[in-house]
Design a protein around this motif. Structure first.
Motif, PDB file in Angstrom:
ATOM      1  N   LYS A   5       0.252  -1.045   0.027  1.00 33.98           N
ATOM      2  CA  LYS A   5       0.439   0.241  -0.094  1.00 33.98           C
ATOM      3  C   LYS A   5       0.578   1.143   0.273  1.00 33.98           C
ATOM      4  O   LYS A   5       1.404   1.214   0.332  1.00 33.98           O
ATOM      5  CB  LYS A   5      -0.959  -0.352   1.779  1.00 33.98           C
ATOM      6  N   ILE A   6       1.059   2.416  -0.912  1.00 36.50           N
ATOM      7  CA  ILE A   6       1.493   3.323  -1.204  1.00 36.50           C
ATOM      8  C   ILE A   6       0.827   4.372  -0.417  1.00 36.50           C
ATOM      9  O   ILE A   6       1.465   5.309   0.583  1.00 36.50           O
ATOM     10  CB  ILE A   6       1.460   3.735  -2.404  1.00 36.50           C
ATOM     11  N   ASN A   7      -0.471   4.223  -0.224  1.00 36.13           N
ATOM     12  CA  ASN A   7      -1.320   4.741   0.428  1.00 36.13           C
ATOM     13  C   ASN A   7      -3.049   4.718   0.203  1.00 36.13           C
ATOM     14  O   ASN A   7      -3.132   3.765  -0.222  1.00 36.13           O
ATOM     15  CB  ASN A   7      -1.347   6.334  -0.048  1.00 36.13           C
ATOM     16  N   GLY A   8      -3.549   5.614   0.712  1.00 38.97           N
ATOM     17  CA  GLY A   8      -5.096   4.374   1.113  1.00 38.97           C
ATOM     18  C   GLY A   8      -5.780   4.254  -0.029  1.00 38.97           C
ATOM     19  O   GLY A   8      -7.479   3.518  -0.095  1.00 38.97           O
ATOM     20  N   LYS A   9      -5.467   4.910  -1.230  1.00 43.51           N
ATOM     21  CA  LYS A   9      -5.748   4.877  -2.646  1.00 43.51           C
ATOM     22  C   LYS A   9      -4.774   3.871  -3.672  1.00 43.51           C
ATOM     23  O   LYS A   9      -5.003   4.178  -5.035  1.00 43.51           O
ATOM     24  CB  LYS A   9      -6.383   6.167  -3.331  1.00 43.51           C
ATOM     25  N   MET A  10      -3.807   4.038  -3.527  1.00 46.33           N
ATOM     26  CA  MET A  10      -2.804   3.232  -4.300  1.00 46.33           C
ATOM     27  C   MET A  10      -1.691   2.165  -3.533  1.00 46.33           C
ATOM     28  O   MET A  10      -1.754   2.258  -2.512  1.00 46.33           O
ATOM     29  CB  MET A  10      -2.248   4.582  -4.346  1.00 46.33           C
ATOM     30  N   MET A  73       1.919   0.319 -10.401  1.00 50.07           N
ATOM     31  CA  MET A  73       1.694   1.277  -9.788  1.00 50.07           C
ATOM     32  C   MET A  73       0.092   1.086 -10.189  1.00 50.07           C
ATOM     33  O   MET A  73      -0.666   0.915 -11.382  1.00 50.07           O
ATOM     34  CB  MET A  73       1.102   2.535  -9.140  1.00 50.07           C
ATOM     35  N   GLY A  75      -4.894   1.705  -8.814  1.00 44.73           N
ATOM     36  CA  GLY A  75      -5.828   2.565  -8.297  1.00 44.73           C
ATOM     37  C   GLY A  75      -6.571   2.703  -9.501  1.00 44.73           C
ATOM     38  O   GLY A  75      -6.683   3.411 -10.407  1.00 44.73           O
ATOM     39  N   HIS A  76      -8.123   3.362  -8.482  1.00 43.37           N
ATOM     40  CA  HIS A  76      -9.152   3.358  -9.500  1.00 43.37           C
ATOM     41  C   HIS A  76      -9.872   4.058  -8.623  1.00 43.37           C
ATOM     42  O   HIS A  76     -10.777   4.059  -7.633  1.00 43.37           O
ATOM     43  CB  HIS A  76      -9.634   1.961 -10.161  1.00 43.37           C
ATOM     44  N   GLY A  77     -10.267   5.496  -9.841  1.00 43.80           N
ATOM     45  CA  GLY A  77     -12.255   6.107  -9.725  1.00 43.80           C
ATOM     46  C   GLY A  77     -11.552   7.062  -8.368  1.00 43.80           C
ATOM     47  O   GLY A  77     -12.856   6.985  -7.681  1.00 43.80           O
ATOM     48  N   GLY A  78     -10.573   6.895  -7.225  1.00 37.43           N
ATOM     49  CA  GLY A  78     -10.178   7.729  -6.377  1.00 37.43           C
ATOM     50  C   GLY A  78     -11.138   7.020  -5.346  1.00 37.43           C
ATOM     51  O   GLY A  78     -10.510   6.871  -3.845  1.00 37.43           O
ATOM     52  N   HIS A  80     -10.718   3.583  -2.335  1.00 33.56           N
ATOM     53  CA  HIS A  80      -9.711   3.220  -1.214  1.00 33.56           C
ATOM     54  C   HIS A  80      -9.471   1.402  -1.867  1.00 33.56           C
ATOM     55  O   HIS A  80     -10.500   0.956  -1.838  1.00 33.56           O
ATOM     56  CB  HIS A  80     -10.645   3.475  -0.044  1.00 33.56           C
ATOM     57  N   HIS A 147     -15.591   2.050  -1.982  1.00 34.55           N
ATOM     58  CA  HIS A 147     -16.250   4.012  -1.741  1.00 34.55           C
ATOM     59  C   HIS A 147     -15.468   3.668  -0.154  1.00 34.55           C
ATOM     60  O   HIS A 147     -16.749   3.399   0.820  1.00 34.55           O
ATOM     61  CB  HIS A 147     -17.406   4.018  -2.135  1.00 34.55           C
ATOM     62  N   GLY A 148     -14.524   5.172   0.003  1.00 35.25           N
ATOM     63  CA  GLY A 148     -15.190   5.144   1.852  1.00 35.25           C
ATOM     64  C   GLY A 148     -14.333   4.397   2.541  1.00 35.25           C
ATOM     65  O   GLY A 148     -14.349   4.284   3.395  1.00 35.25           O
ATOM     66  N   GLY A 149     -13.446   2.804   1.814  1.00 37.70           N
ATOM     67  CA  GLY A 149     -12.635   2.317   2.669  1.00 37.70           C
ATOM     68  C   GLY A 149     -13.338   1.369   3.199  1.00 37.70           C
ATOM     69  O   GLY A 149     -14.507   1.458   3.309  1.00 37.70           O
TER      70      GLY A 149
END
Lengths: 216, 212, 344
Positions: A5-10, A73, A75-78, A80, A147-149
């Motif tokens: 995990k790089i951050n919560g969304k990636m 890397m 990620g998608h659509g922002g 989580h 959406h939102g974790g």
């Protein structure tokens, strides 16, 4: 391998030759090294039947195969991203929530109706996510989007968990699911479909729920 | 008493042992145990509340959740802020009120101000009594103190809630000299004076001024 | 959820020795990023219950009490033992730093440029004037050295603390020290007047030059990587110091008989990753962890002229990728678009 995990969304995956990943098409954010992205025609390892299953289900979540050497890397659509490690057990996940998973996992498309009976079919209609759910088993990591974790609720025998079908993300383990119409929920019809139903999960395992009633 | 806790920052977990809480309609994402859900007519605060709501068009469809176990609530992945009330009053945009303990009274109050920009009608939801309230915000809310020496101006779209003894007034941005589209962009602001706390979200709802 | 502070600028995981040859030092002209390491999360943040003891009971509220709320002189709540959420005031708000990952506090003394509608709150005496209102033309000339759409910008002038936010997107501040950084136009939120803003050769991007601070938003935290790297166009926030990107196409895929058939018929599908921006050389590339674009801000039209890319063609807002992104989000009201259409 696995996902970092790089951050919560990636998340980032380290690719080595001889191993491969599957990911949702278009979910690659960046890569270094020599990496190839090939659209999947056969739908991973599921073969023709899996593809037909997908056609029938009209489950439109095309995958691509990611191979080569480097770092990728995703990620998608922002949304989580949550990484779930499978150690020989089974994960059921709505196909459009799959961001990426390791090639070591066996993938198949499951007809929810076969498990949940008629209600399972209804469930598919209710959530609008098709009657088919992707089933992953084996050893490896899966990155799912929400959406939102997500948070994980354990399911233990005698203690079933009810989930809003729209907030349901995935579940693992020996779990029976059925769609129930809760007492009193009938009163609540009138604001969008799906409100009147709950997904009841029982058995032994865990369910992943997102912090939103919005479907992806 | 119902126990409110946060499961992460975007999910509210409420432990119930037979009590009831009021929650925004459709905000349940999961529960364990036995729960019953009942749609409340008029928000459960009597005829006046209902009439006020009719008049104002303020949408606050509320359900009553009652049972034994843990119920999880969430609203479109917004952040949840827990507010403990000990008899004082919380004013909150109706859209931002997720869940209140059964012991709290909710009502609608005329503000004449903020509504015009947030599209909520001219009314704000008022929560009073003793207990927990869960307020949502798009991004974690920032709590800003207002006192005599520090008035605060807020973009109406970023306003979430306030407590304390505050006076609100609508100010037009001083630099709003030209037509919309070339104006200051912060054309309408709400000024808070007095003493209290204002909850502001790092986001703006759609406002009538477009890019305001 | 998790907002791990970004590694300090120039120390992304990519600098780790696992990547031989890529461990370039942070580009010169890049100070540490105060906005990167968010201020230590205030105790108890996000709120874990334990709220400040609220004010004592107030007098009963009159329904329809116009504009006067609460009982008179209700004492203020105070945080107890730091366990509650932090209450900020004009003095305790950070000075030119993030309040949380989504809000930035500007200590204003003078003027500051910001994208229209990004102010959420302020203390003090501040006025907002539309750039392009006429009065400011001289000032604009110094900072907007391009036929940019000044209508999207306002200048905040005065003294006080100004809170900026953009639809709960992540905000980061960047310090330039005689440097330059190119950023996607939709992501740039605010900048210090000591910086100059220019239109990049790459359509849809703006370049900031000089010394000063600017604030940019991103969909998800910004991730810094060093070239060589290939980036999905939609995930690109901007870049610093390295040469402008070039296009990279997946030739294996697009060429040959099969590729031709695929291209012509769409048969077999596309992986969606046939096209990337490729960065080489020394510098830093800024990625956002999402493919959902922030709405593009028009950067203005470049006059048609030989040798100018897309000269005379208004830059089109890129279509949002899949994900069903509804970009009609607050702050992008229709009136604003109208204004842009008719304003300039």
């Amino acid at each position: 391998m696995g996902f970092t995990k790089i951050n919560g969304k990636m998340v980032e995956a380290l690719l080595v030759p001889g191993q491969r990943l599957f990911s949702q098409r278009g979910a690659m954010l960046a890569y270094t090294g020599d990496v190839r992205f090939t659209p999947n025609i056969t739908g991973g390892q599921g073969g023709v039947m899996s593809m037909i299953g997908r056609r029938v289900a009209n489950e439109d979540t095309p995958l691509m195969t990611v191979e080569g050497q480097g770092r990728v890397m995703f990620g998608h659509g922002g949304h989580h991203v949550h990484v779930i490690d499978l150690v020989g057990d089974t994960l059921y996940v709505e196909a459009d929530r799959l961001l990426a998973f390791e090639g070591t996992l066996r993938q198949s498309t499951m007809f929810m109706g076969s498990q949940g009976g008629v209600m399972g079919m209804v469930r598919g209609q209710v959530t609008g996510q098709g009657l088919f759910t992707t089933k992953l088993e084996g050893q490896g990591a899966v990155a799912v989007m929400a959406h939102g974790g997500v948070f994980e609720l354990p399911i233990v025998p005698g203690q079933s968990v009810h989930v809003d079908p729209q907030a349901y993300v995935a579940h693992r383990g020996q779990v029976q699911n059925k769609l129930s119409t809760a007492l009193g929920w009938r009163d609540m019809i009138g604001r969008g479909s799906g409100e009147a139903f709950q997904l009841e999960l029982s058995g032994q395992g865990a369910v992943y729920v997102q912090a939103s009633e919005e479907k992806l | 008493m119902a126990q409110f806790r946060l499961q992460g920052s975007r999910v509210l977990a409420v432990e119930l042992a037979g009590e009831a809480v009021k929650a925004r309609h459709g905000s349940m994402v999961a529960y364990t145990g036995q729960m019953s859900f009942k749609k409340l007519t008029g928000g459960g605060d009597g005829l006046r509340g209902m009439v006020a709501r009719r008049l104002t068009g303020e949408q606050m469809t509320v359900m009553e959740v009652k049972g034994q176990g843990t119920c999880y609530f969430a609203d479109k992945a917004t952040e949840i802020n827990l507010v403990r009330l000990n008899g004082e009053t919380l004013f909150v945009e109706a859209d931002n009120l997720l869940c209140t303990e059964g012991s709290l009274r909710t009502g609608t109050t005329f503000t004449g101000l903020n509504g015009m920009s947030s599209g909520n009608g001219l009314f704000t939801t008022k929560v009073e009594g003793h207990g927990w309230a869960a307020v949502t915000s798009n991004g974690p809310a920032i709590i800003l103190r207002v006192d005599k020496s520090q008035p605060l101006r807020v973009d109406p779209g970023a306003y979430v809630a306030h407590t304390g003894s505050l006076h609100r007034s609508l100010k037009s941005g001083a630099g709003w000299t030209t037509v919309i589209g070339e104006g200051g962009g912060e054309a309408v602001q709400v000024e808070f004076t007095g003493e209290g706390l204002v909850y502001v979200q790092p986001s703006e709802k759609v406002t009538i001024g477009g890019d305001v | 959820m998790s907002y791990p502070p970004q590694p300090p600028y120039g120390q992304s995981p990519y600098d780790q020795p696992t990547q031989p040859g890529f461990a370039a030092p942070p580009p010169p002209g890049y100070g540490p990023q105060p906005g990167q390491g968010y201020p230590p999360p205030a105790p108890g943040y996000p709120q874990q219950g334990g709220y400040p003891p609220p004010p004592p009971p107030q007098q009963p509220q009159q329904a329809y009490a116009q504009e006067q709320f609460g009982g008179p002189q209700a004492p203020l709540p105070s945080t107890h033992g730091g366990s509650g959420p932090v209450v900020y005031d004009a003095f305790s708000l950070p000075v030119n730093d993030n309040v949380n990952p989504y809000a930035f506090s500007v200590d204003l003394n003078g003027s500051y440029f910001l994208q229209k509608g990004k102010m959420v709150a302020y203390y003090g005496d501040i006025t907002f004037k539309g750039v392009g209102a006429g009065v400011l033309d001289r000032m604009i000339g110094q900072h907007f050295n391009s036929p940019m759409h000044a209508a999207d910008w306002v200048v905040a002038q005065g003294r006080g603390k100004l809170l900026l936010a953009d639809r709960a997107f992540d905000l980061n501040s960047y310090d330039l020290d005689e440097g330059n950084l190119t950023v996607r136009s939709g992501n740039l939120l605010a900048f210090d007047p000591s910086l100059r803003l220019k239109q990049s050769i790459i359509p849809g991007f703006l370049t900031l030059i000089g010394t000063g601070k600017f604030v940019a938003a991103s969909n998800g935290p910004v991730h810094f990587v060093e070239p060589p790297i290939r980036v999905d166009p939609q995930a690109l926030v901007g870049w610093a110091d390295c040469p402008a990107p070039c296009h990279h196409y997946d030739h294996d895929y697009m060429h040959g008989l099969i590729g031709g058939i695929r291209r012509l018929t769409g048969l077999g599908g596309a992986s969606g990753e046939e096209h990337q921006f490729e960065f080489i050389g020394a510098g830093q590339v800024l990625l956002q962890s999402s493919e959902k674009l922030m709405a593009e801000r028009s950067v203005g039209q470049v006059d048609a002229e030989a040798g100018v890319p897309v000269g005379g063609v208004p830059s089109q807002p890129a279509a949002s990728g899949h994900g069903g992104g509804n970009l009609n989000v607050p702050g992008l009201g229709n009136l604003g678009d109208l204004g842009r259409r008719f304003g300039l």
